[in-house]
Design an enzyme around this catalytic site. Structure first.
Site, PDB file in Angstrom:
ATOM      1  N   ASP A  98       0.828  -1.206   0.000  1.00  0.00           N
ATOM      2  CA  ASP A  98       0.000   0.000   0.000  1.00  0.00           C
ATOM      3  C   ASP A  98       0.862   1.254   0.000  1.00  0.00           C
ATOM      4  OD1 ASP A  98      -2.897  -0.852   2.072  1.00  0.00           O
ATOM      5  OD2 ASP A  98      -2.137  -1.658   0.189  1.00  0.00           O
ATOM      6  N   ASP A  99       0.237   2.325  -0.374  1.00  0.00           N
ATOM      7  CA  ASP A  99       0.754   3.694  -0.239  1.00  0.00           C
ATOM      8  C   ASP A  99       1.827   4.090  -1.239  1.00  0.00           C
ATOM      9  OD1 ASP A  99       0.666   3.848   3.440  1.00  0.00           O
ATOM     10  OD2 ASP A  99      -0.892   3.744   1.919  1.00  0.00           O
ATOM     11  N   HIS A 149      -5.635   3.114  -4.183  1.00  0.00           N
ATOM     12  CA  HIS A 149      -5.660   3.335  -2.728  1.00  0.00           C
ATOM     13  C   HIS A 149      -6.144   4.757  -2.479  1.00  0.00           C
ATOM     14  CE1 HIS A 149      -4.649   1.968   1.216  1.00  0.00           C
ATOM     15  NE2 HIS A 149      -3.606   2.751   1.409  1.00  0.00           N
ATOM     16  N   HIS A 153      -5.030   9.349  -0.282  1.00  0.00           N
ATOM     17  CA  HIS A 153      -5.010   8.519   0.929  1.00  0.00           C
ATOM     18  C   HIS A 153      -6.037   9.017   1.931  1.00  0.00           C
ATOM     19  CE1 HIS A 153      -3.442   6.082   4.239  1.00  0.00           C
ATOM     20  NE2 HIS A 153      -2.821   5.395   3.302  1.00  0.00           N
ATOM     21  N   HIS A 250       3.756  -2.350   3.143  1.00  0.00           N
ATOM     22  CA  HIS A 250       3.809  -0.998   2.598  1.00  0.00           C
ATOM     23  C   HIS A 250       5.105  -0.790   1.849  1.00  0.00           C
ATOM     24  CE1 HIS A 250       0.933  -0.663   5.909  1.00  0.00           C
ATOM     25  NE2 HIS A 250       0.369   0.304   5.199  1.00  0.00           N
TER      26      HIS A 250
END
Lengths: 743, 210
Positions: A98-99, A149, A153, A250
């Site tokens: 993620d991210d 995502h 965010h 991540h």
């Protein structure tokens, strides 16, 4: 005939003098565009929360979450009324990151994955994908899967529906633009497992489902974002049992070195134990959710990326400009304060032997019947021998008659037909019988010792002109106070600096002393510019004469009392100053006194009267941006610091001038209307200069620093009966013959 | 002092460069501002500084202004269009949990871009002939062969019987593993299930690509 000649230019000029309005439209549009770019920047940058995943809002009630979802698999198809879920196959781990994409960590993750022949799923944040499209392309090219995502965010569940839709669409656009694909996988930020889905989250998942997304939750959290250590991450990431897992890791949002180190160990280890790594869709057994984007979408995505990039650039440029503006302002304040201090010390020593020679005071007047009497009386009451020459520039309110009727000794009245202030001054200069001149405005009231103080510097033979100290008499009201402050702090403090630097650009037309021969040598007062006082002073400086400032020579002027009148006055001054600066631009490269004027005086004017004010609108837009998107406390603090600097300067200036510091309380308020007026004046002046339009005042029939001539209107204070045309004709006829008579 | 005396009203159209005072005529100011002997003279000005009587500069400035306006409008339009736009996405069918009798089921109603459907197959052989690349082509490195059979029944997605036309679940035959690049549209490697047969547990480590 003379009358016809005086009428024709009016007609001709009217046809050409259509005011240009384009520049206000352009300015407004540019400001709006800047604001939009900043809003975009604020939205895409400031809202991104790095600390992310652990700091979500506490989960709310989850009564409405269907059981299939709450106890189902991590991949949720939430559209329609029969949501269902899917689980990864047994012994299958869907690695998810993620991210990202992050330029530092994502390549390392990709390398580790490639070395282990593992495909994973990357849930990318839209803004980062837009910043690093090449990383996204690499992710896709190396066989990994891409999901979104959200764009910034954002925690979807807390946002209104339109905002949620915006986040998803923009993220999709960013991916389409960056890598040319669309994906229907969504991982909501701050999500974890199925059991953590509350009502709000479920609703947002439903909405996402309606827009075509599959929500991918997590079954195993490595908690690597907390950086608990490599062994801990590995422990968290190792599944127990044979059920398939979707593993959360991540690849951005902080120091991910532990994640990468853990991956290096984890992947071979788990493979050895019999686990398979797959993308989410492969793990779950469904079709590929990543598809090539349509050309239109791809281009629109590229447009979005370009918009964001250009916004970045704009913001960087603005940052630098703000920094420069701030530094310059502080520098100016320091320089001015230091110079003022030295100047006030130096002035304690006398100029030389006292000057007692009589002087000629020239008073050019156009429709000044309201203030001329007070002005002339104050001049006659000087304690220095003077002859007062009032040059009536074709007034229509019988100013000349008024002065003559006073019958004051030593006052001469010269009438001429209307030709403008420079011509009136020249008339007066020619008619003057003494070597020292004092030029004043038609409504300036002198202190009794002002003329004497003004003339003392001429004891030094190098001095060609002396600037007096003009003060505002009507200080009541906010506008009056602001102008009073500006006169004391702005003009007079600056004058001390110029005096020390021997680069004085302006001796005010309201109170200035000159050496007659100096003025004649440079050709008298020119009417090339609207600011003839600036023009004259610059020419004197270039000719080698010293121009000094005598703050004890006080004269009182009336400042405009309305915003409209103030605008016109400052416009005239600013435009005129720009004209004079351009006319004397050669001084930049000259040596000696001319070079001093050129480099120091013109440079100072260019920077602080032209360029810095042009940044004014940008500063205001940037302030609003900062208040909304950045830390408002910091922005307000910055502003207060600037106001403090100005207050300090003001206090010192007021003390030097022996003024009471009371009016300074209005200084903070000055930032809000007065400053805007001043920089808009500069914008207008610069534009007019560029466009080359002729202003009304540049026709010879008008001048007047305080009155706004819109026609032969009487001054507002005193009602004057309109002069019948027959009488005016007589006057004009007299103007031809009178000057010869007075000589 | 005589050199300082100058007549008040010089002739109207004097262009003498030594003329000191501007002429009070009706036209724009003096021809010559005069220059002091000590200063390098300024060039003779034909009128007030900056004023361009022909209007040419004004037109040019106007053109520049309008260009800026157009650019700004274009930028704003772009921003608005990206804010309002966005590609449409359609999630593919999510395989349902396997019903015990293996009848075909459809997942929730998304329209996938499946090009054709295949008849349901019994377990173990799924894999529609769809052109969708995917795990279906799980001919891949299944490390542990044995797990596949059990894992098949365990994971709903893998149930071949549930082979909806849309989802090639060839994974039934083998442990799912890395799928080939999603961007590839491998033409039906699973067209006839042969590959799956060949990718029986442990059979192959290489993705079958066509």
């Amino acid at each position: 005939m003379s009358r016809d000649r005086s009428r024709t230019p009016a007609r001709r000029a009217n046809a050409r003098d259509v005011p240009l309005r384009t520049h206000w439209l352009v300015l407004c549009t540019l400001v709006v565009t800047l604001a939009v770019a900043l809003v975009l920047q604020g939205y895409s940058r400031h809202m991104f929360n790095d600390a992310a995943d652990g700091t979500a809002a506490p989960p709310g009630p989850s009564a409405s979450v269907p059981a299939t979802v709450a106890h189902g698999g991590p991949v949720v198809a939430a559209a329609g009324d029969r949501p269902h879920t899917a689980r990864p196959k047994a012994r299958t781990i869907a690695l998810t990151f993620d991210d990202g994409p992050d330029p530092k960590w994502t390549p390392q993750v990709l390398d580790v994955l490639r070395r282990n022949h593992v495909h994973a799923t990357f849930f990318v944040v839209g803004t980062l994908a837009a910043q690093h499209p090449e990383l996204l392309r690499r992710i896709v090219a190396e066989g990994h899967q891409v999901g979104i995502h959200t764009f910034t965010h954002a925690e979807l569940a807390t946002l209104p529906p339109w905002y949620q839709s915006l986040e998803l669409r923009q993220a999709q656009l960013a991916v389409a633009g960056a890598a040319g694909v669309t994906t229907s996988l969504l991982r909501p930020p701050y999500s974890s497992g199925n059991d953590a889905v509350d009502d709000a989250a479920w609703r947002s998942m439903q909405r996402a489902g309606q827009q075509g997304y599959l929500t991918v939750l997590t079954t195993q959290d490595s908690e690597d974002w907390q950086r608990p250590g490599v062994t801990r991450i590995i422990a968290n990431a190792t599944p127990h049992g044979t059920a398939g897992q979707i593993l959360l890791m991540h690849d951005a949002g902080g120091d991910r070195s532990q994640t990468i180190a853990a991956l290096r160990i984890l992947l071979p280890e788990l493979k050895a134990r019999g686990y398979h790594f797959a993308t989410v869709s492969a793990a779950v057994g469904m079709a590929d959710p990543v598809k090539p984007a349509a050309t239109g979408d791809h281009w629109q995505g590229l447009g979005l990326i370009w918009v964001l990039r250009s916004g970045d650039l704009v913001l960087t440029v603005l940052d630098w400009l703000m920094l420069a503006a701030g530094a310059l302002s502080v520098l100016r304040a320091v320089a001015v304060l230091v110079a003022a201090r030295r100047h006030s010390r130096a002035r304690r020593s006398p100029w030389g032997p006292p000057v007692t020679a009589p002087a000629s005071v020239i008073v050019p007047a156009y429709n000044e019947s309201a203030g001329i009497e007070a002005a002339v009386r104050s001049l006659v009451a000087s304690d220095h021998p003077v002859e007062v020459i009032v040059v009536d520039d074709g007034s229509t309110d019988s100013t000349a008659d008024l002065v003559e009727s006073l019958g004051l000794p030593g006052v001469r009245v010269i009438r001429q037909r209307n030709a403008g202030k420079p011509a009136a001054l020249n008339t007066g200069i020619a008619a003057a019988s003494h070597d020292l001149l004092v030029m004043v405005d038609g409504d300036t009231v002198f202190e009794p010792d002002a003329v004497r103080m003004l003339l003392q510097p001429f004891a030094d033979a190098r001095v060609g002109a002396v600037s007096g100290n003009a003060k505002v008499v009507n200080r009541g009201g906010l506008l009056g106070r602001w102008q009073h402050i500006e006169y004391v702090v702005g003009f007079n403090l600056d004058r001390r600096l110029f005096d020390l630097g021997q680069c004085m650009p302006t001796v005010p037309g309201a109170v200035g002393g000159f050496r007659r021969k100096a003025v004649l040598r440079i050709g008298g007062v020119s009417d090339d510019t609207l600011a003839e006082d600036t023009d004259l002073t610059m020419a004197l400086c270039r000719a080698g004469w010293r121009v000094v400032y005598e703050e004890r020579a006080k004269a009182w002027t009336e400042a405009p009392a309305s915003l409209g009148a103030l605008w016109k006055q400052r416009y005239r001054w600013c435009y005129g100053t720009l004209q004079a600066m351009w006319k004397h631009r050669g001084a930049l490269l000259q040596r000696g006194p001319a070079g001093r004027l050129g480099r120091r005086g013109l440079g100072y004017l260019l920077l602080f009267q032209a360029l810095l004010p042009l940044l004014g609108p940008v500063v205001d837009v940037f302030t609003v941006y900062g208040l909304i998107f950045l830390d408002p406390v910091r922005i307000i603090g910055l502003w207060l610091a600037f106001v403090l600097v100005q207050v300090v300067m003001g206090l010192y200036a007021f003390r030097l001038d022996h003024e009471r510091p009371g009016p300074l309380w209005s200084l903070p308020l000055q930032q809000f209307v007065y400053r805007q007026l001043m920089y808009l004046v500069v914008v207008q002046s610069v534009f007019t200069a560029l466009a080359g339009t002729r202003l009304r005042w540049q026709r010879m029939e008008r001048y007047g620093s305080l009155q706004v001539p819109t026609g032969p209107t009487p001054p507002p204070a005193v009602p004057v009966p309109a002069v019948p045309t027959a009488l005016a004709d007589t006057r004009l006829h007299e103007a031809h013959t009178a000057p010869q008579a007075s000589e | 002092m005589s050199d300082d005396t100058i007549s008040i009203l010089p002739p109207a159209d004097s262009t003498d460069s030594t003329l000191v005072f501007p002429v009070p005529t009706t036209g724009p100011g003096s021809e010559e501002t005069g220059s002091a002997p000590t200063a390098t003279g300024s060039a003779p000005t034909a009128g007030p500084v900056f004023v361009d009587a022909t209007g040419r500069r004004r037109r040019r400035v106007r053109r520049v202004g309008l260009t800026l306006l157009v650019l700004a409008a274009g930028y704003l339009t772009l921003v608005v269009s990206t804010a309002l736009g966005g590609p449409t996405v359609d999630a593919p069918f999510l395989p349902l949990p396997a019903p015990p009798d293996g009848t075909e089921r459809h997942a929730s109603g998304h329209a996938p871009s499946v090009k054709h459907r295949t008849a349901p197959r019994s377990g173990g052989k799924a894999g529609s002939g769809s052109r969708l690349p995917d795990s279906a082509v799980n001919a891949t490195q299944s490390g542990s062969a044995a797990s596949s059979a059990s894992s098949v029944s365990a994971s709903p997605s893998s149930v071949s019987s549930a082979s909806t036309s849309a989802s090639p679940t060839g994974s039934a035959s083998a442990g799912p593993s890395a799928s080939p690049s999603p961007g590839q549209t491998t033409a039906a490697p699973t067209a006839n299930g042969k590959s799956h047969a060949s990718t029986a547990p442990g059979a192959s480590h290489r993705p079958v690509k066509s």
